[in-house]
Write an enzyme that holds these catalytic residues in place. Structure first.
Site, PDB file in Angstrom:
ATOM      1  N   HIS A  39       0.829  -1.202   0.000  1.00  0.00           N
ATOM      2  CA  HIS A  39       0.000   0.000   0.000  1.00  0.00           C
ATOM      3  C   HIS A  39       0.867   1.257   0.000  1.00  0.00           C
ATOM      4  O   HIS A  39       0.484   2.296   0.508  1.00  0.00           O
ATOM      5  CB  HIS A  39      -0.991   0.008   1.173  1.00  0.00           C
ATOM      6  N   THR A  40       2.050   1.116  -0.557  1.00  0.00           N
ATOM      7  CA  THR A  40       2.921   2.275  -0.732  1.00  0.00           C
ATOM      8  C   THR A  40       2.872   2.776  -2.177  1.00  0.00           C
ATOM      9  O   THR A  40       3.207   3.937  -2.434  1.00  0.00           O
ATOM     10  CB  THR A  40       4.383   1.910  -0.381  1.00  0.00           C
ATOM     11  N   SER A  72     -10.915 -17.942 -22.853  1.00  0.00           N
ATOM     12  CA  SER A  72     -10.034 -18.316 -21.748  1.00  0.00           C
ATOM     13  C   SER A  72     -10.510 -19.641 -21.173  1.00  0.00           C
ATOM     14  O   SER A  72     -11.679 -20.000 -21.309  1.00  0.00           O
ATOM     15  CB  SER A  72     -10.026 -17.231 -20.678  1.00  0.00           C
ATOM     16  N   GLY A 127      -7.845 -14.837  -7.873  1.00  0.00           N
ATOM     17  CA  GLY A 127      -8.402 -14.504  -6.560  1.00  0.00           C
ATOM     18  C   GLY A 127      -7.488 -14.835  -5.391  1.00  0.00           C
ATOM     19  O   GLY A 127      -7.916 -14.823  -4.246  1.00  0.00           O
ATOM     20  N   SER A 132      -3.257 -12.208 -10.988  1.00  0.00           N
ATOM     21  CA  SER A 132      -3.664 -12.875 -12.229  1.00  0.00           C
ATOM     22  C   SER A 132      -4.184 -11.841 -13.228  1.00  0.00           C
ATOM     23  O   SER A 132      -4.025 -12.004 -14.436  1.00  0.00           O
ATOM     24  CB  SER A 132      -4.724 -13.942 -11.946  1.00  0.00           C
ATOM     25  N   SER A 133      -4.774 -10.759 -12.738  1.00  0.00           N
ATOM     26  CA  SER A 133      -5.303  -9.753 -13.671  1.00  0.00           C
ATOM     27  C   SER A 133      -4.167  -9.004 -14.372  1.00  0.00           C
ATOM     28  O   SER A 133      -4.210  -8.794 -15.586  1.00  0.00           O
ATOM     29  CB  SER A 133      -6.243  -8.783 -12.951  1.00  0.00           C
ATOM     30  N   GLU A 165      -6.850  -1.189 -15.834  1.00  0.00           N
ATOM     31  CA  GLU A 165      -7.433  -1.685 -14.577  1.00  0.00           C
ATOM     32  C   GLU A 165      -8.186  -0.564 -13.837  1.00  0.00           C
ATOM     33  O   GLU A 165      -9.276  -0.762 -13.325  1.00  0.00           O
ATOM     34  CB  GLU A 165      -6.307  -2.239 -13.707  1.00  0.00           C
ATOM     35  N   ASP A 177       1.740  -3.981  -9.479  1.00  0.00           N
ATOM     36  CA  ASP A 177       1.546  -5.315 -10.051  1.00  0.00           C
ATOM     37  C   ASP A 177       1.963  -5.341 -11.518  1.00  0.00           C
ATOM     38  O   ASP A 177       2.667  -6.244 -11.969  1.00  0.00           O
ATOM     39  CB  ASP A 177       0.075  -5.741  -9.935  1.00  0.00           C
ATOM     40  N   TYR A 229      -9.997  -1.703   0.169  1.00  0.00           N
ATOM     41  CA  TYR A 229      -8.815  -1.170  -0.536  1.00  0.00           C
ATOM     42  C   TYR A 229      -9.051   0.293  -0.890  1.00  0.00           C
ATOM     43  O   TYR A 229      -8.215   1.165  -0.623  1.00  0.00           O
ATOM     44  CB  TYR A 229      -8.551  -1.998  -1.806  1.00  0.00           C
TER      45      TYR A 229
HETATM   46  C1  GLA Z   1      -2.890  -4.574  -4.880  1.00  0.00           C
HETATM   47  C2  GLA Z   1      -2.792  -3.442  -5.886  1.00  0.00           C
HETATM   48  C3  GLA Z   1      -1.394  -2.824  -5.903  1.00  0.00           C
HETATM   49  C4  GLA Z   1      -0.940  -2.469  -4.492  1.00  0.00           C
HETATM   50  C5  GLA Z   1      -1.178  -3.631  -3.531  1.00  0.00           C
HETATM   51  C6  GLA Z   1      -0.895  -3.244  -2.106  1.00  0.00           C
HETATM   52  O1  GLA Z   1      -2.064  -5.638  -5.281  1.00  0.00           O
HETATM   53  O2  GLA Z   1      -3.101  -3.906  -7.176  1.00  0.00           O
HETATM   54  O3  GLA Z   1      -1.375  -1.706  -6.750  1.00  0.00           O
HETATM   55  O4  GLA Z   1      -1.564  -1.300  -4.046  1.00  0.00           O
HETATM   56  O5  GLA Z   1      -2.505  -4.122  -3.598  1.00  0.00           O
HETATM   57  O6  GLA Z   1       0.461  -3.028  -1.925  1.00  0.00           O
END
Ligand code: GLA
Length: 388
Positions: A39-40, A72, A127, A132-133, A165, A177, A229
């Site tokens: 979450h940074t 898929s 999930g 995976s996304s 996304e 990600d 989130y």
């Molecule tokens: C998910 C989000 C990322 C990130 C993490 C937390 O994976 O897709 O962008 O914020 O949570 O670190």
């Protein structure tokens, strides 16, 4: 876990069966775990993820009708859409939204995207918080860029995939990600400055050190992860505003206490403390890895977990149980990885102790009456690529 060959063969078989003929090529992108820095990313801070050996493969060929057809393994029938659906976020939903989102993001950036038929197979579990996304986005992006001969260097792919996304699928995630699955390199963790997008490949040769990362899928049921989130993100943005900084990354570790004193509710203070201390833990982890001291990062991983549990409040009982059991079984460090409210835990272990740690976690789960966890030992793998 099955080998990359199997998943590629499944994508090709799917292509032949749904569309007839041969694909023009196959493109792959991995899942990821985040070693530290949670979450940074959306706070303009630092992250240190690495790509997994689990991959998503897209077998694809251009189509001259200017439309997109995507099959898929998750579904029997292909999903079809044209420019009208691609240009209106939300028109395509489910897993296919990640594909339509990539088409949308490319078109929005002014690229001419070729029509295409795509068949997707994946070993990245859906999930489980292993992205995976992002793997689908990156593999599809790689395929479309090449099929269309688009002038788009790979450094720019993460932002585009993130836009898919954020703006097409509607998930307000950061850039970690997509960066990990596109820019990851075998044997390395990706040190990413999420403000500047500068990356440094940090050697993370677990094998040579006799170490392994054990990934534990908590199998925790989904608990409002999306809403929570978004709430965390909002709360960080509000705190940055209250502190008069562009993002929480701008609060220096040495100024943390003074910053906290300026905030008037305890919850916000704890959210800020997580983000600021987590950024520092990423920097400290990078320093230790640069010095080749892999085992010594253990306490930082565990401290990160405590911060997510107590200050950011994003863990759940299954996750905390897995971390505690791994530590009791002598992992060097353990923490939840990913967005939270379920997903996976990673533990840094001696390679020859990985099975014993996995057994200890499974036993702790049985004691608590939880559904058995999944476990997998991983090494850092490479990012999105063309296979053949
Ligand atoms: C998910 C989000 C990322 C990130 C993490 C937390 O994976 O897709 O962008 O914020 O949570 O670190």
């Amino acid at each position: 876990m099955t080998g990359a060959g199997d998943v590629a063969a499944r994508a090709t078989a799917g292509f032949r069966q749904r569309y007839g003929g041969e694909p023009a090529g196959r493109w792959a992108a991995p899942g990821r775990v985040n070693l530290i820095g949670e979450h940074t990313d959306y706070n303009d801070g630092f992250v240190l993820p690495f790509a997994l050996p689990l991959r998503t493969v897209v077998a694809a060929a251009a189509a001259d009708d200017g439309r997109w057809s995507v099959w898929s393994e998750l579904d029997d029938e292909p999903v079809e859409f044209g420019p009208a659906e691609a240009d209106e976020p939300g028109r395509v939903d489910g897993w296919a939204a990640y594909v339509a989102g990539v088409v949308w993001a490319l078109r929005a950036a002014g690229h001419t995207v070729p029509g295409a038929r795509l068949a997707i197979a994946s070993d990245v579990p859906v999930g489980s918080g292993l992205s995976s996304s992002a793997a689908i986005e990156a593999a599809v992006l790689a395929a479309l860029v090449e099929l269309g001969g688009l002038d788009l260097p790979a450094e720019r792919w993460p932002r585009l995939a993130q836009r898919a996304e954020n703006d097409y699928v509607g998930a307000p995630t950061g850039i970690m990600d997509q960066s990990a699955v596109i820019r990851g390199r075998s044997g390395h963790a990706l040190f990413l400055d999420c403000r500047t997008e500068a990356v440094e490949q940090i050697p993370f040769d677990l094998g040579a050190a006799g170490l392994a990362v054990l990934v534990i899928d908590s199998r925790a049921p989904h608990r409002h992860a999306d809403g929570e989130y978004a709430a965390r993100r909002k709360s960080c943005e509000r705190a940055a505003e209250a502190l008069g900084v562009a993002a929480l990354r701008d609060v220096a570790t040495g100024d943390l206490d003074a910053a906290l004193a300026r905030l008037d509710d305890d919850e916000t203070r704890r959210r800020v403390r997580h983000v600021v201390t987590e950024d520092q833990r990423v920097l400290d982890t990078v320093e230790l890895l640069r010095a080749g001291r892999i085992r010594d990062i253990g306490p930082l991983l565990t401290a990160s977990h405590a911060s997510m549990r107590d200050d950011f409040e994003i863990t759940v009982p299954e996750i905390d149980t897995a971390v505690e059991a791994a530590l009791a079984a002598r992992a060097y460090g353990a923490r939840m990885t990913g967005g939270g409210f379920g997903g996976c835990v990673l533990a840094l272990v001696d390679a020859d102790a990985a099975d014993a740690v996995a057994d200890a976690v499974t036993a702790a789960y049985a004691d608590r009456g939880f559904t058995a966890p999944g476990t997998l030992t991983v090494l850092p793998a490479g990012g999105a690529t063309r296979l053949d």
